[in-house]
Design a protein around this motif. Structure first.
Motif, PDB file in Angstrom:
ATOM      1  N   PRO A   2      10.718  31.888   4.014  1.00 46.24           N
ATOM      2  CA  PRO A   2      10.020  30.449   4.206  1.00 46.24           C
ATOM      3  C   PRO A   2      10.701  29.788   5.601  1.00 46.24           C
ATOM      4  O   PRO A   2      11.509  29.948   5.808  1.00 46.24           O
ATOM      5  N   ARG A   3       9.456  29.019   5.843  1.00 47.74           N
ATOM      6  CA  ARG A   3       9.999  28.084   7.151  1.00 47.74           C
ATOM      7  C   ARG A   3      10.774  26.857   6.690  1.00 47.74           C
ATOM      8  O   ARG A   3      10.960  26.762   5.429  1.00 47.74           O
ATOM      9  N   THR A   4      11.231  26.051   7.534  1.00 46.92           N
ATOM     10  CA  THR A   4      12.063  25.039   7.166  1.00 46.92           C
ATOM     11  C   THR A   4      11.490  23.685   7.674  1.00 46.92           C
ATOM     12  O   THR A   4      11.117  23.737   8.649  1.00 46.92           O
ATOM     13  N   LEU A   5      11.223  22.668   6.682  1.00 45.27           N
ATOM     14  CA  LEU A   5      10.945  21.325   6.815  1.00 45.27           C
ATOM     15  C   LEU A   5      11.879  20.549   6.347  1.00 45.27           C
ATOM     16  O   LEU A   5      12.503  20.280   5.346  1.00 45.27           O
ATOM     17  N   HIS A   6      12.378  19.733   7.517  1.00 45.25           N
ATOM     18  CA  HIS A   6      13.149  18.521   7.290  1.00 45.25           C
ATOM     19  C   HIS A   6      12.382  17.230   7.456  1.00 45.25           C
ATOM     20  O   HIS A   6      11.743  16.906   8.447  1.00 45.25           O
ATOM     21  N   LEU A   7      12.526  16.564   6.146  1.00 41.85           N
ATOM     22  CA  LEU A   7      11.775  15.190   6.260  1.00 41.85           C
ATOM     23  C   LEU A   7      12.897  14.227   6.276  1.00 41.85           C
ATOM     24  O   LEU A   7      13.921  14.133   5.790  1.00 41.85           O
ATOM     25  N   VAL A   8      12.739  13.554   7.602  1.00 45.48           N
ATOM     26  CA  VAL A   8      13.795  12.680   8.011  1.00 45.48           C
ATOM     27  C   VAL A   8      13.353  11.101   8.150  1.00 45.48           C
ATOM     28  O   VAL A   8      12.231  10.665   8.358  1.00 45.48           O
ATOM     29  N   LYS A   9      14.332  10.257   7.414  1.00 43.80           N
ATOM     30  CA  LYS A   9      13.909   8.734   7.325  1.00 43.80           C
ATOM     31  C   LYS A   9      14.323   8.338   8.567  1.00 43.80           C
ATOM     32  O   LYS A   9      15.345   8.342   9.230  1.00 43.80           O
ATOM     33  N   HIS A  10      13.559   7.359   9.263  1.00 46.82           N
ATOM     34  CA  HIS A  10      13.908   6.544  10.183  1.00 46.82           C
ATOM     35  C   HIS A  10      15.286   5.761  10.363  1.00 46.82           C
ATOM     36  O   HIS A  10      15.704   5.425   9.184  1.00 46.82           O
ATOM     37  N   GLY A  11      15.530   5.329  11.426  1.00 47.92           N
ATOM     38  CA  GLY A  11      16.791   4.596  11.834  1.00 47.92           C
ATOM     39  C   GLY A  11      16.458   2.971  11.357  1.00 47.92           C
ATOM     40  O   GLY A  11      15.289   2.721  11.034  1.00 47.92           O
ATOM     41  N   GLN A  12      17.460   2.303  11.346  1.00 48.73           N
ATOM     42  CA  GLN A  12      17.356   1.009  10.742  1.00 48.73           C
ATOM     43  C   GLN A  12      16.683  -0.032  11.706  1.00 48.73           C
ATOM     44  O   GLN A  12      16.596   0.121  12.879  1.00 48.73           O
ATOM     45  N   PRO A  13      15.522  -0.581  11.059  1.00 52.17           N
ATOM     46  CA  PRO A  13      14.378  -1.480  11.792  1.00 52.17           C
ATOM     47  C   PRO A  13      15.209  -2.851  11.873  1.00 52.17           C
ATOM     48  O   PRO A  13      16.050  -3.111  11.169  1.00 52.17           O
ATOM     49  N   TYR A  14      14.618  -3.282  13.055  1.00 51.15           N
ATOM     50  CA  TYR A  14      14.951  -4.833  13.244  1.00 51.15           C
ATOM     51  C   TYR A  14      13.634  -5.742  12.329  1.00 51.15           C
ATOM     52  O   TYR A  14      12.688  -5.544  12.557  1.00 51.15           O
ATOM     53  N   ILE A  15      14.629  -6.021  11.389  1.00 47.60           N
ATOM     54  CA  ILE A  15      13.289  -6.988  10.427  1.00 47.60           C
ATOM     55  C   ILE A  15      12.920  -8.266  10.800  1.00 47.60           C
ATOM     56  O   ILE A  15      14.005  -9.064  10.863  1.00 47.60           O
ATOM     57  N   LEU A  16      11.643  -8.528  10.895  1.00 51.23           N
ATOM     58  CA  LEU A  16      11.203  -9.824  11.565  1.00 51.23           C
ATOM     59  C   LEU A  16      10.320 -10.375  10.332  1.00 51.23           C
ATOM     60  O   LEU A  16       9.303  -9.795   9.944  1.00 51.23           O
ATOM     61  N   ALA A  17      10.788 -11.527   9.845  1.00 48.23           N
ATOM     62  CA  ALA A  17      10.206 -12.399   8.779  1.00 48.23           C
ATOM     63  C   ALA A  17       8.615 -12.736   9.200  1.00 48.23           C
ATOM     64  O   ALA A  17       8.777 -13.129  10.434  1.00 48.23           O
ATOM     65  N   GLY A  18       7.464 -12.382   8.397  1.00 50.02           N
ATOM     66  CA  GLY A  18       6.174 -12.821   8.905  1.00 50.02           C
ATOM     67  C   GLY A  18       5.640 -11.594   9.645  1.00 50.02           C
ATOM     68  O   GLY A  18       4.396 -11.704  10.052  1.00 50.02           O
ATOM     69  N   VAL A  19       6.361 -10.591   9.978  1.00 50.54           N
ATOM     70  CA  VAL A  19       5.910  -9.541  10.775  1.00 50.54           C
ATOM     71  C   VAL A  19       5.700  -8.279   9.977  1.00 50.54           C
ATOM     72  O   VAL A  19       6.797  -7.918   9.116  1.00 50.54           O
ATOM     73  N   PRO A  20       4.622  -7.588   9.535  1.00 49.30           N
ATOM     74  CA  PRO A  20       4.428  -6.538   8.661  1.00 49.30           C
ATOM     75  C   PRO A  20       5.448  -5.333   8.967  1.00 49.30           C
ATOM     76  O   PRO A  20       5.704  -5.105  10.321  1.00 49.30           O
ATOM     77  N   ALA A  21       5.818  -4.751   7.767  1.00 44.09           N
ATOM     78  CA  ALA A  21       6.835  -3.669   8.166  1.00 44.09           C
ATOM     79  C   ALA A  21       6.582  -2.548   9.202  1.00 44.09           C
ATOM     80  O   ALA A  21       7.162  -1.897   9.821  1.00 44.09           O
ATOM     81  N   HIS A  22       5.131  -2.483   9.276  1.00 45.74           N
ATOM     82  CA  HIS A  22       4.674  -1.183  10.035  1.00 45.74           C
ATOM     83  C   HIS A  22       4.807  -1.606  11.597  1.00 45.74           C
ATOM     84  O   HIS A  22       4.650  -0.706  12.379  1.00 45.74           O
ATOM     85  N   GLU A  23       5.076  -2.852  11.992  1.00 43.45           N
ATOM     86  CA  GLU A  23       5.209  -3.122  13.285  1.00 43.45           C
ATOM     87  C   GLU A  23       6.809  -3.283  13.660  1.00 43.45           C
ATOM     88  O   GLU A  23       6.786  -3.952  15.007  1.00 43.45           O
ATOM     89  N   TRP A  24       7.557  -3.296  12.801  1.00 46.20           N
ATOM     90  CA  TRP A  24       9.132  -3.177  13.296  1.00 46.20           C
ATOM     91  C   TRP A  24       9.358  -2.297  14.280  1.00 46.20           C
ATOM     92  O   TRP A  24       9.189  -1.125  13.979  1.00 46.20           O
ATOM     93  N   GLN A  25      10.340  -2.600  15.124  1.00 49.60           N
ATOM     94  CA  GLN A  25      11.090  -1.879  16.015  1.00 49.60           C
ATOM     95  C   GLN A  25      12.361  -1.352  15.426  1.00 49.60           C
ATOM     96  O   GLN A  25      12.739  -1.890  14.440  1.00 49.60           O
ATOM     97  N   LEU A  26      13.032  -0.540  15.962  1.00 49.13           N
ATOM     98  CA  LEU A  26      14.535  -0.131  15.773  1.00 49.13           C
ATOM     99  C   LEU A  26      15.241  -1.210  16.170  1.00 49.13           C
ATOM    100  O   LEU A  26      15.230  -1.848  17.189  1.00 49.13           O
ATOM    101  N   ALA A  27      16.316  -1.357  15.158  1.00 51.33           N
ATOM    102  CA  ALA A  27      17.385  -2.619  15.639  1.00 51.33           C
ATOM    103  C   ALA A  27      18.418  -1.825  16.541  1.00 51.33           C
ATOM    104  O   ALA A  27      18.432  -0.667  16.823  1.00 51.33           O
TER     105      ALA A  27
END
Length: 186
Positions: A2-27
Motif C-alpha cells: 500500500p501507499r502511505t497517506l499522512h493526514l496532517v492538521k494545520h498549525g495554530q491559527p491566529y483567531i480573530l473574533a468576527g472573522v470566519p475560521a476559514h479566513e484565519w492565518q497562522l499565528a
C-alpha cells in the motif's frame, strides 16, 4: 504494497473574533513544531498537498520546504463549512457545537454542512489527490474535523475521540487505499 497517506492538521491559527475560521492565518510561531511533526512522518512524504484555507496552505508550504518536496493545493480539502457559525470566545461553547455536529451527522447543526456531507466531500477530494499524486508517500494538510470524520468512518472509530486527540501539527498515517491506521491511537 500500500501507499502511505499522512493526514496532517494545520498549525495554530491566529483567531480573530468576527472573522470566519476559514479566513484565519497562522499565528506567529505556529510552525516551530515542524521538526517534531517531520520526525513522525514515516515514510517521509514525496509531496505535500493542502487545503486552500490560508492556515493549511502556510502549514503545507512550510512542511514541503522543510522536506524539500513540492507543495500543491487542492479544492475540497477545506474544513467543514461553517461560514456563518459564530466564533465562540469560550472554548467550552465551541466544544459543545462540535459535539452536536458529531452527535447528529446527517443534520446541519453547526455551520452549513452536515458531518456526513463534510466527510463525503473530503473523502472525494482525498481520492482525487491520491489519483493525481502517484508518489508512494503523500501528505495532505487539512483540518481536524474533516480528518477525524474520514479516519473514524474508515476505522469504525468515534470521530470525537480522534478530533480531541489530533492536536495542531498532528498527523495520522494510513495505508492507501484502505485507510487503515498504521499506528494505534492512545
Amino acid at each position: 504494497m500500500p501507499r502511505t497517506l499522512h493526514l496532517v492538521k494545520h498549525g495554530q491559527p491566529y483567531i480573530l473574533a468576527g472573522v470566519p475560521a476559514h479566513e484565519w492565518q497562522l499565528a506567529e510561531g505556529a510552525l516551530t513544531g515542524l521538526p517534531g511533526l517531520i520526525s513522525r512522518l514515516r515514510p517521509v512524504p514525496d509531496v505535500v498537498v493542502s487545503s486552500e484555507e490560508a492556515k493549511a496552505v502556510s502549514t503545507g508550504q512550510g512542511l514541503a520546504a522543510a522536506l524539500g518536496v513540492p507543495s500543491r493545493r487542492m479544492l475540497g480539502l477545506h474544513e467543514h463549512l461553517r461560514y456563518t457559525a459564530p466564533v465562540y470566545p469560550d472554548p467550552a461553547d465551541f466544544q459543545a457545537a462540535v459535539e452536536r455536529f458529531f452527535d447528529h451527522p446527517a443534520q446541519v447543526v453547526f455551520g452549513e454542512e452536515s458531518a456526513d456531507d463534510a466527510r463525503r466531500r473530503f473523502a472525494n477530494a482525498v481520492e482525487a489527490v491520491m489519483r493525481r499524486q502517484t508518489e508512494d508517500s503523500v501528505a495532505i494538510v487539512a483540518h481536524g474535523t474533516v480528518i477525524s470524520l474520514l479516519v473514524a468512518h474508515g476505522a469504525g472509530l468515534d470521530p470525537r475521540a480522534l478530533w480531541k486527540n489530533l492536536g495542531l501539527l498532528g498527523a495520522l498515517t494510513l495505508d492507501w487505499p484502505t485507510l487503515r491506521l498504521r499506528e494505534p491511537l492512545d
